[in-house]
Design an enzyme around this catalytic site. Structure first.
Site, PDB file in Angstrom:
ATOM      1  N   ASP A 282       0.877  -1.174   0.000  1.00  0.00           N
ATOM      2  CA  ASP A 282       0.000   0.000   0.000  1.00  0.00           C
ATOM      3  C   ASP A 282       0.911   1.220   0.000  1.00  0.00           C
ATOM      4  O   ASP A 282       2.001   1.164  -0.551  1.00  0.00           O
ATOM      5  CB  ASP A 282      -0.945  -0.033   1.206  1.00  0.00           C
ATOM      6  CG  ASP A 282      -2.245   0.719   0.970  1.00  0.00           C
ATOM      7  OD1 ASP A 282      -2.169   1.910   0.614  1.00  0.00           O
ATOM      8  OD2 ASP A 282      -3.333   0.141   1.142  1.00  0.00           O
ATOM      9  N   HIS A 316       1.013   2.046  -3.305  1.00  0.00           N
ATOM     10  CA  HIS A 316      -0.070   2.829  -3.923  1.00  0.00           C
ATOM     11  C   HIS A 316       0.371   4.273  -4.114  1.00  0.00           C
ATOM     12  O   HIS A 316       0.060   4.903  -5.113  1.00  0.00           O
ATOM     13  CB  HIS A 316      -1.325   2.776  -3.042  1.00  0.00           C
ATOM     14  CG  HIS A 316      -1.974   1.433  -3.020  1.00  0.00           C
ATOM     15  ND1 HIS A 316      -3.140   1.168  -2.335  1.00  0.00           N
ATOM     16  CD2 HIS A 316      -1.624   0.249  -3.604  1.00  0.00           C
ATOM     17  CE1 HIS A 316      -3.481  -0.089  -2.499  1.00  0.00           C
ATOM     18  NE2 HIS A 316      -2.565  -0.673  -3.253  1.00  0.00           N
TER      19      HIS A 316
END
Length: 477
Positions: A282, A316
């Site tokens: 992430d 991300h």
């Protein structure tokens, strides 16, 4: 969505806003870095082996021995709790004031993947909502002058065979106004947040599938995490919360599972993250300040955060602010970082929505080199998570964002902004001396923003000088 390529721009002025009256925000950064309180420990060592720890034996859990060494160190005024060379199996560890948990080179802490070992629950916060949840693998609550250091490895052993499989199990939705009797995980906790249920009644242990953090430090002051390797966290890797004076340096972090954020300072003040490397499932770094009612209840922003000389690979976002940012954020300095991966989404990412609200201001980025990313160099999104069922009407704002000397060799867009109908909610966005090549869609994608200025920006070898974008949101693209 209507696309606004770089050549649809009217001539304007470049206005650089500073976070203070000083000559430069980078002078502010230097002063801030020098002001962060450092840890200091007595020259006393507490070797876990002397408390009964045994290495290289999968059948032996060293949880009691390690925690006993920490308690003894704390009671005797502090010092070093030594993890010597070897592999040590363990369950949850609780740090106490004046303790430096030090891992020698060749030392490995392997954490159990049995959830029952992380009960009873403790006070924590999960995706911005306060709760009682599984004990983080390494945890501290109201501890001062603490450290995790050394050249060893801390490994949560998370995989899709254990902790990471919970990501799907915890994702059960709900409709506003329904009972939470059938809800688990994310949806249940979000409703408890919405209903302002007291924290001690938000029991999110067995049956809710909310994974614990690798390192969670709450209401702590003077924290150092230095030189260790952090691997395979069940959830976020480093999560300081409501804490001040934090230094994370020379740390190598890799956790490629769901929600595998590298370092998430939340409602923290005076944070230095330097010379670290990230390879995450992430965001590499995500700055937060609580979600919805809980963030507004505490009303404690994150502020004064420096990220310098770091490397980001997969993630991300390289550096994100939000989305749980209801308490707000100010003063981010990103200096001399390198980012590149086909699995890296966005370089600088600012995100919120009208459930979460929050003011994000004073973001300064310079001398960042990017090989490639999948999406955008700068992404501002105030329509993040549009399906969130929580009450709306809490209008976020982003202002005073400055990028200078940033280069990227491959991306979809240079700048992407998805603001609100009121374009004044995103303002004073300034880019100077940036070079974006390999831009897939040949420009920028900007809606719902005022005072976006580009000065000496090269996009696919075409130079933009002293030009300004002011774009209202188009509801009918």
């Amino acid at each position: 969505m209507k696309r606004f390529p770089f050549f649809v721009i009217s001539v304007g002025l470049l206005i650089l806003s500073l976070s203070s009256a000083s000559a430069s925000p980078w002078d502010d950064m230097t002063q801030l870095a020098n002001s962060i309180k450092h840890t200091s420990f007595p020259n006393k060592t507490f070797n876990i082996v002397k408390f009964g720890a045994r290495e290289n034996n999968p059948s032996i859990k060293n949880t009691k021995a390690i925690n006993a060494a920490i308690v003894a160190c704390n009671k005797k005024g502090g010092g070093i709790v030594l993890i010597p060379k070897g592999i040590f199996q363990t369950g949850p560890i609780t740090l106490l004031s004046n303790v430096n948990l030090h891992l020698e080179k060749g030392a490995v802490l392997l954490f159990s993947t049995n959830p029952e070992e992380y009960l009873p629950t403790v006070i924590t916060r999960w995706e911005g909502s306060d709760c009682m949840n599984y004990h983080p693998l390494i945890y501290a609550y109201k501890a001062n002058n603490i450290a995790i250091t050394g050249q060893g490895e801390i490994n949560g052993q998370a995989s899709f065979a254990n902790w990471w499989a919970w990501n799907a199990k915890c994702s059960v939705g709900y409709k506003k106004g329904t009972s939470d009797g059938h809800l688990i995980g994310r949806a249940r906790l979000l409703k408890l947040n919405e209903d302002n249920v007291p924290i001690t009644q938000r029991q999110m242990g067995s049956g809710n599938y909310l994974r614990p953090q690798l390192i969670n430090l709450i209401l702590c002051n003077a924290v150092l995490i230095d030189s260790v390797k952090l691997r395979n966290s069940p959830f976020w890797v480093i999560h300081p919360l409501l804490s001040n004076d934090i230094i994370v340096s020379n740390v190598n972090i890799e956790s490629l599972g769901p929600n595998g954020d590298g370092c998430d300072p939340e409602s923290c003040k005076n944070v230095l993250i330097q010379n670290c490397s990230f390879n995450e499932g992430d965001d590499c770094i995500a700055i937060k300040s609580g979600r919805n009612n809980d963030g507004r209840h505490w009303n404690i922003p994150s502020e004064n955060i420096i990220v310098r000389d770091c490397q980001m690979k997969a993630g991300h976002g390289g550096i994100s602010v939000g989305s749980e940012i209801s308490g707000g954020f100010k003063n981010l300095y990103v200096d001399h970082c390198e980012m590149s991966s086909p699995d890296l989404g966005t370089i600088i990412r600012l995100k919120s929505n009208t459930c979460r609200g929050g003011l994000i201001e004073n973001v300064f980025v310079r001398d960042v080199k990017v090989g490639q990313c999948k999406e955008d160099v700068l992404k501002i999104n105030l329509r993040y998570d549009p399906a969130e069922p929580s009450p709306r009407g809490f209008i976020p704002m982003v202002r005073n964002v400055n990028l200078k000397n940033v280069s990227c060799k491959r991306s979809d867009y240079g700048v992407s902004i998805d603001g609100l109908d009121d374009a004044s909610r995103v303002s004073s966005i300034h880019l100077q001396n940036c070079d974006f090549t390999g831009v897939k869609f040949n420009g920028n994608d900007i809606q719902g923003a005022n005072d976006v200025t580009l000065n000496n920006i090269r996009i696919n070898n075409i130079i933009i000088t002293n030009e300004q974008i002011s774009t209202d949101y188009d509801p009918h693209p």
